[in-house]
Each structure stands twice: as structure tokens, then as C-alpha cells.
Design a protein around this motif. Structure first.
Motif, PDB file in Angstrom:
ATOM      1  N   VAL A  14       0.835  -1.202   0.000  1.00 51.87           N
ATOM      2  CA  VAL A  14       0.000   0.000   0.000  1.00 51.87           C
ATOM      3  C   VAL A  14       0.869   1.251   0.000  1.00 51.87           C
ATOM      4  N   ILE A  15       1.891   1.277   0.840  1.00 56.31           N
ATOM      5  CA  ILE A  15       2.760   2.448   0.938  1.00 56.31           C
ATOM      6  C   ILE A  15       3.490   2.689  -0.378  1.00 56.31           C
ATOM      7  N   VAL A  16       4.019   1.630  -0.970  1.00 52.80           N
ATOM      8  CA  VAL A  16       4.739   1.767  -2.234  1.00 52.80           C
ATOM      9  C   VAL A  16       3.802   2.254  -3.335  1.00 52.80           C
ATOM     10  N   THR A  17       2.626   1.656  -3.422  1.00 52.22           N
ATOM     11  CA  THR A  17       1.682   1.982  -4.495  1.00 52.22           C
ATOM     12  C   THR A  17       1.030   3.339  -4.295  1.00 52.22           C
ATOM     13  N   TYR A  18       0.637   3.640  -3.067  1.00 51.74           N
ATOM     14  CA  TYR A  18      -0.152   4.843  -2.800  1.00 51.74           C
ATOM     15  C   TYR A  18       0.706   6.096  -2.629  1.00 51.74           C
ATOM     16  N   ILE A  19       1.935   5.920  -2.133  1.00 50.12           N
ATOM     17  CA  ILE A  19       2.761   7.076  -1.815  1.00 50.12           C
ATOM     18  C   ILE A  19       4.061   7.129  -2.608  1.00 50.12           C
ATOM     19  N   ILE A  20       4.860   6.076  -2.539  1.00 54.49           N
ATOM     20  CA  ILE A  20       6.223   6.144  -3.080  1.00 54.49           C
ATOM     21  C   ILE A  20       6.223   6.289  -4.599  1.00 54.49           C
ATOM     22  N   ILE A  21       5.482   5.459  -5.306  1.00 54.71           N
ATOM     23  CA  ILE A  21       5.491   5.507  -6.770  1.00 54.71           C
ATOM     24  C   ILE A  21       4.969   6.846  -7.302  1.00 54.71           C
ATOM     25  N   PRO A  22       3.823   7.360  -6.823  1.00 55.43           N
ATOM     26  CA  PRO A  22       3.374   8.674  -7.319  1.00 55.43           C
ATOM     27  C   PRO A  22       4.390   9.788  -7.096  1.00 55.43           C
ATOM     28  N   ASN A  23       5.041   9.805  -5.936  1.00 55.19           N
ATOM     29  CA  ASN A  23       6.028  10.848  -5.670  1.00 55.19           C
ATOM     30  C   ASN A  23       7.292  10.664  -6.497  1.00 55.19           C
ATOM     31  N   LEU A  24       7.687   9.430  -6.741  1.00 53.87           N
ATOM     32  CA  LEU A  24       8.845   9.167  -7.581  1.00 53.87           C
ATOM     33  C   LEU A  24       8.595   9.657  -8.998  1.00 53.87           C
ATOM     34  N   VAL A  25       7.418   9.345  -9.531  1.00 53.60           N
ATOM     35  CA  VAL A  25       7.101   9.689 -10.924  1.00 53.60           C
ATOM     36  C   VAL A  25       6.832  11.186 -11.082  1.00 53.60           C
ATOM     37  N   LEU A  26       5.979  11.742 -10.219  1.00 52.63           N
ATOM     38  CA  LEU A  26       5.520  13.116 -10.395  1.00 52.63           C
ATOM     39  C   LEU A  26       6.504  14.148  -9.843  1.00 52.63           C
ATOM     40  N   ARG A  27       7.032  13.905  -8.668  1.00 55.79           N
ATOM     41  CA  ARG A  27       7.886  14.912  -8.038  1.00 55.79           C
ATOM     42  C   ARG A  27       9.346  14.778  -8.448  1.00 55.79           C
ATOM     43  N   PHE A  28       9.909  13.577  -8.339  1.00 53.55           N
ATOM     44  CA  PHE A  28      11.346  13.438  -8.538  1.00 53.55           C
ATOM     45  C   PHE A  28      11.719  13.270 -10.006  1.00 53.55           C
ATOM     46  N   ILE A  29      11.007  12.433 -10.733  1.00 60.37           N
ATOM     47  CA  ILE A  29      11.270  12.302 -12.167  1.00 60.37           C
ATOM     48  C   ILE A  29      10.633  13.460 -12.923  1.00 60.37           C
ATOM     49  N   GLY A  30       9.500  13.927 -12.461  1.00 61.09           N
ATOM     50  CA  GLY A  30       8.855  15.089 -13.067  1.00 61.09           C
ATOM     51  C   GLY A  30       7.958  14.772 -14.240  1.00 61.09           C
ATOM     52  N   ILE A  31       7.544  13.513 -14.380  1.00 57.77           N
ATOM     53  CA  ILE A  31       6.630  13.155 -15.463  1.00 57.77           C
ATOM     54  C   ILE A  31       5.233  13.685 -15.131  1.00 57.77           C
ATOM     55  N   GLY A  32       4.683  14.505 -16.015  1.00 59.51           N
ATOM     56  CA  GLY A  32       3.341  15.037 -15.806  1.00 59.51           C
ATOM     57  C   GLY A  32       3.291  16.268 -14.921  1.00 59.51           C
ATOM     58  N   THR A  33       4.448  16.837 -14.579  1.00 61.19           N
ATOM     59  CA  THR A  33       4.485  18.046 -13.771  1.00 61.19           C
ATOM     60  C   THR A  33       5.416  19.066 -14.417  1.00 61.19           C
ATOM     61  N   PHE A  34       5.294  20.310 -13.975  1.00 62.37           N
ATOM     62  CA  PHE A  34       6.135  21.383 -14.497  1.00 62.37           C
ATOM     63  C   PHE A  34       7.026  21.919 -13.384  1.00 62.37           C
ATOM     64  N   LYS A  35       8.336  21.746 -13.548  1.00 62.65           N
ATOM     65  CA  LYS A  35       9.302  22.321 -12.620  1.00 62.65           C
ATOM     66  C   LYS A  35       9.966  23.556 -13.214  1.00 62.65           C
ATOM     67  N   ARG A  36       9.834  23.716 -14.502  1.00 58.74           N
ATOM     68  CA  ARG A  36      10.329  24.895 -15.197  1.00 58.74           C
ATOM     69  C   ARG A  36       9.226  25.376 -16.125  1.00 58.74           C
ATOM     70  N   GLN A  37       9.296  26.638 -16.511  1.00 61.63           N
ATOM     71  CA  GLN A  37       8.294  27.173 -17.413  1.00 61.63           C
ATOM     72  C   GLN A  37       8.884  27.337 -18.803  1.00 61.63           C
ATOM     73  N   LYS A  38       8.019  27.732 -19.737  1.00 63.05           N
ATOM     74  CA  LYS A  38       8.410  27.776 -21.143  1.00 63.05           C
ATOM     75  C   LYS A  38       8.981  29.124 -21.569  1.00 63.05           C
ATOM     76  N   SER A  39       8.580  30.197 -20.904  1.00 60.48           N
ATOM     77  CA  SER A  39       9.027  31.518 -21.313  1.00 60.48           C
ATOM     78  C   SER A  39      10.498  31.741 -20.975  1.00 60.48           C
ATOM     79  N   GLU A  40      11.118  32.673 -21.688  1.00 62.46           N
ATOM     80  CA  GLU A  40      12.510  33.009 -21.433  1.00 62.46           C
ATOM     81  C   GLU A  40      12.581  34.069 -20.338  1.00 62.46           C
ATOM     82  N   GLY A  41      12.312  33.651 -19.152  1.00 63.76           N
ATOM     83  CA  GLY A  41      12.328  34.516 -17.987  1.00 63.76           C
ATOM     84  C   GLY A  41      12.103  33.654 -16.769  1.00 63.76           C
TER      85      GLY A  41
END
Length: 231
Positions: A14-41
Motif C-alpha cells: 500500500v505504501i509503495v503503491t499509494y505514496i512512493i510511486i506517485p512521488n517518484l514519478v511526479l515529483r522526482f522524475i517530473g513526469i506530468g508536472t512542471f518544474k520549469r516554465q516555457k518563457s525566457e524569464g
């Protein structure tokens, strides 16, 4: 296999599926999230508000330097201070939702997760009359239910790649400024706070913002722009 071992294995799953995998994919790998923007600024963002003491002062600094920003507001705070939401809009800044309450997703069950995020979106849309497109989860943390909610509701997650660590009271304005400027580059999304954190921590943010805006716009001539995720 003993019942105790089965329970332990199930909880680990449950912990791996519900917490660890979503945070690994979305926060640390950054798939499906924006950590930088597109504009030159660079884009300034503020979390946890609005706050009747600090948000107006931050708006004053931003106006003085003609700097846009994005405010990721907590739904219950927005409902308590609707005039501040109108003021943020009136200054031409962008708004996103930071959930209805500032709760850690790790400790929310799936039903509570969907309810809190739906409530937050509904609150902000009612106050602004606009569709909410951007969200930022508290602490930038996720669970599986939030991941599914994002897909179902078609929302964009805005994270960051520069943070001032300004939620600590002992964090002096010059420390916040130095950290932000040292790590900032074209395309950066900067995380600051206009509320929350330790008592009176946003006071240091207000002071640091004056220096950050001055150094960026006057000394470095690095454009501070509205958040742009469209490209």
C-alpha cells in the motif's frame, strides 16, 4: 505464511503503491508536472495564502517593480479573505489552487483526497469566476488518488526548481535572497510564501522580495514574467 507477515507485506504494498510511486514519478522524475516554465524569464510563485497581513504587502512590492506572480492559494483561506483574491486578480496576477486545506496528501485516503481537491477548485472558481487550470499540492507531495484526480480533472501540476526555504522564521531576508538568486536561471519557477510556515516567517519573505525584485529587474536585467506552461 503468518497473518502478521501478510499484514506487513500488504502495508508495504500500500505504501509503495499509494505514496512512493506517485512521488517518484511526479515529483522526482517530473513526469506530468512542471518544474520549469516555457518563457525566457523567471516566474515567481507564492503558496499558502492569502493572508491579510502579508499578501497586500507582497502585492505592493510586486506592483512597485511591475513584476507578475502566481499565487497558489489554500481554498479555506481564499474563502475567508475573498477581497484579497479580488485584489490579486485586480493586480493582474495569476491564481492556482493549493488544495482546500493545507494537508499532507500522504495521510489522506482516496475519498478525502478527491473531496478536498474538488472543494478547493470549486472555492477558487466561485471567487474568481474563472476555471482553475493549475494546482500545486502542499509540500509538493502526492498520493495515488491525487494522481488519478489530476488525470480525471485534467489539471496541470506546477512545482518549482528554486525555493527560498522561507517558511523558517530564522531564515533571514538576505539568506532567502541569496539562495533564490544563486539558483535562478532562465525558465526557473521560484517558490516563496505569503502565508504559512513558522510564526512571522512571511515577514522575512516580504523583505527578501524587495531585494529579489530589485536585483532581477535593475541589476541582472533578467525578465520576471507570468507563468507560461502553454508551449
Amino acid at each position: 505464511m503468518s497473518l502478521q507477515r501478510l499484514v506487513v507485506d500488504f502495508m508495504f504494498f500500500v505504501i509503495v503503491t499509494y505514496i512512493i510511486i506517485p512521488n517518484l514519478v511526479l515529483r522526482f522524475i517530473g513526469i506530468g508536472t512542471f518544474k520549469r516554465q516555457k518563457s525566457e524569464g523567471v516566474a515567481l510563485t507564492f503558496d499558502d495564502g492569502p493572508d491579510p497581513d502579508y499578501t497586500p504587502r507582497i502585492l505592493d512590492v510586486l506592483e512597485r517593480y511591475n513584476v507578475p506572480a502566481t499565487f497558489f492559494v489554500v481554498g479555506e483561506n481564499a474563502a475567508s479573505y475573498p477581497d484579497l483574491i479580488k485584489e490579486i486578480q485586480g493586480h493582474g496576477h495569476q491564481l492556482g489552487i493549493h488544495c482546500q486545506q493545507h494537508l499532507c496528501p500522504w495521510f489522506l485516503n482516496p475519498w478525502a483526497t478527491w473531496r478536498k481537491w474538488d472543494e478547493g477548485v470549486a472555492t477558487l472558481e466561485r471567487l474568481t469566476g474563472q476555471n482553475v487550470e493549475w494546482i500545486r499540492p502542499p509540500w509538493g507531495l502526492f498520493n495515488l488518488a491525487l494522481w488519478l484526480w489530476l488525470k480525471w480533472r485534467k489539471k496541470k501540476v506546477v512545482l518549482w526548481n528554486v525555493e527560498g526555504l522561507d517558511w523558517f522564521t530564522q531564515r533571514r531576508p538576505e539568506q532567502i535572497t541569496d539562495r533564490v538568486l544563486k539558483k535562478m536561471s532562465v525558465g526557473s519557477i521560484v517558490l516563496l510564501h505569503d502565508s504559512g510556515g513558522q510564526p512571522r516567517a512571511p515577514e522575512n519573505t516580504v523583505c527578501a522580495l524587495e531585494s529579489i525584485c530589485r536585483k532581477l529587474t535593475v541589476e541582472r536585467r533578467l525578465p520576471v514574467v507570468s507563468l507560461d506552461l502553454s508551449k
